[in-house]
Write a protein that holds these residues in place. Structure first.
Motif, PDB file in Angstrom:
ATOM      1  N   LEU A  31       0.833  -1.211   0.000  1.00  0.00           N
ATOM      2  CA  LEU A  31       0.000   0.000   0.000  1.00  0.00           C
ATOM      3  C   LEU A  31       0.864   1.256   0.000  1.00  0.00           C
ATOM      4  CD1 LEU A  31      -2.771  -1.007   2.559  1.00  0.00           C
ATOM      5  CD2 LEU A  31      -2.934  -0.963   0.063  1.00  0.00           C
ATOM      6  N   ALA A  32       2.021   1.158   0.638  1.00  0.00           N
ATOM      7  CA  ALA A  32       2.937   2.302   0.684  1.00  0.00           C
ATOM      8  C   ALA A  32       3.513   2.632  -0.690  1.00  0.00           C
ATOM      9  CB  ALA A  32       4.063   2.038   1.693  1.00  0.00           C
ATOM     10  N   TRP A  33       3.425   1.718  -1.624  1.00  0.00           N
ATOM     11  CA  TRP A  33       3.867   2.035  -2.979  1.00  0.00           C
ATOM     12  C   TRP A  33       3.010   3.145  -3.557  1.00  0.00           C
ATOM     13  CZ3 TRP A  33       5.086  -2.985  -6.170  1.00  0.00           C
ATOM     14  CH2 TRP A  33       6.048  -3.748  -5.484  1.00  0.00           C
ATOM     15  N   ARG A  34       1.746   3.172  -3.183  1.00  0.00           N
ATOM     16  CA  ARG A  34       0.819   4.190  -3.676  1.00  0.00           C
ATOM     17  C   ARG A  34       0.706   5.364  -2.710  1.00  0.00           C
ATOM     18  NH1 ARG A  34      -1.540   7.886  -5.466  1.00  0.00           N
ATOM     19  NH2 ARG A  34      -3.587   7.919  -6.375  1.00  0.00           N
TER      20      ARG A  34
ATOM     21  N   LEU B   2      11.093   2.320  -5.856  1.00  0.00           N
ATOM     22  CA  LEU B   2      10.247   3.407  -6.355  1.00  0.00           C
ATOM     23  C   LEU B   2      10.768   4.761  -5.891  1.00  0.00           C
ATOM     24  CD1 LEU B   2       6.700   1.851  -5.885  1.00  0.00           C
ATOM     25  CD2 LEU B   2       7.906   2.253  -8.047  1.00  0.00           C
ATOM     26  N   GLN B   3      11.226   4.823  -4.664  1.00  0.00           N
ATOM     27  CA  GLN B   3      11.805   6.075  -4.145  1.00  0.00           C
ATOM     28  C   GLN B   3      13.069   6.438  -4.926  1.00  0.00           C
ATOM     29  OE1 GLN B   3       9.430   7.543  -2.359  1.00  0.00           O
ATOM     30  NE2 GLN B   3      10.634   7.815  -0.499  1.00  0.00           N
ATOM     31  N   TRP B   4      13.919   5.464  -5.156  1.00  0.00           N
ATOM     32  CA  TRP B   4      15.156   5.697  -5.898  1.00  0.00           C
ATOM     33  C   TRP B   4      14.840   6.159  -7.319  1.00  0.00           C
ATOM     34  CZ3 TRP B   4      16.780   2.990 -10.261  1.00  0.00           C
ATOM     35  CH2 TRP B   4      18.057   3.330 -10.719  1.00  0.00           C
ATOM     36  N   ARG B   5      13.883   5.488  -7.963  1.00  0.00           N
ATOM     37  CA  ARG B   5      13.507   5.851  -9.333  1.00  0.00           C
ATOM     38  C   ARG B   5      12.933   7.258  -9.398  1.00  0.00           C
ATOM     39  NH1 ARG B   5       9.027   2.500 -12.243  1.00  0.00           N
ATOM     40  NH2 ARG B   5       7.807   4.301 -11.685  1.00  0.00           N
TER      41      ARG B   5
END
Length: 132
Positions: free
Chosen positions: A27-30, A114-117
């Protein structure tokens, strides 16, 4: 009847806690802010599994069951009563713990990626999600 509702509510919260422990990192991805509640949930779940902490929801459910005239949970708790031998065979408890840990770690690794990207490409949609 009211005590039975208390016991049932505690059971539902218990189940929701376990589901969130497994999928909360995804969920933290979103919704990035959900990482911190998930970290606390995963840490508490790890403490329950490794140190043997007792979940307060077990006490609440037992209290409601006892006052409703029902049998309380076994001393081994919620997971052994509702999941072990029902969702997975009893001899695979360790495997289930490893699977939960793997899901948490994969979700966190995906979030880190995702944070790095997002940082690597400031004009990407991921960075716009991060800012909102």
């Amino acid at each position: 009847m009211g005590y039975r509702l208390v016991a049932d509510a505690a059971m539902i919260l218990h189940a929701a806690f376990l589901v969130y422990m497994v999928v909360g990192g995804f969920l933290a991805w979103r919704w990035r802010w959900t990482f911190w509640p998930h970290l606390a949930t995963a840490a508490y779940g790890l403490g329950i599994a490794t140190v043997g902490w007792v979940c307060p929801l077990t006490h609440v459910e037992n209290w409601g069951r006892a006052r409703a005239g029902e049998e309380t949970l076994p001393s081994s708790g919620f997971i052994d009563h509702y999941l072990t031998g029902v969702i997975y065979p009893a001899e695979h408890l360790w495997t289930a713990h490893v699977a939960v840990a793997a899901a948490v770690l994969v979700s966190w690794a995906g979030l880190a990626y995702l944070q790095w990207r997002a940082r690597a490409r400031p004009d990407s949609p991921a960075s716009q999600v991060q800012q909102s």
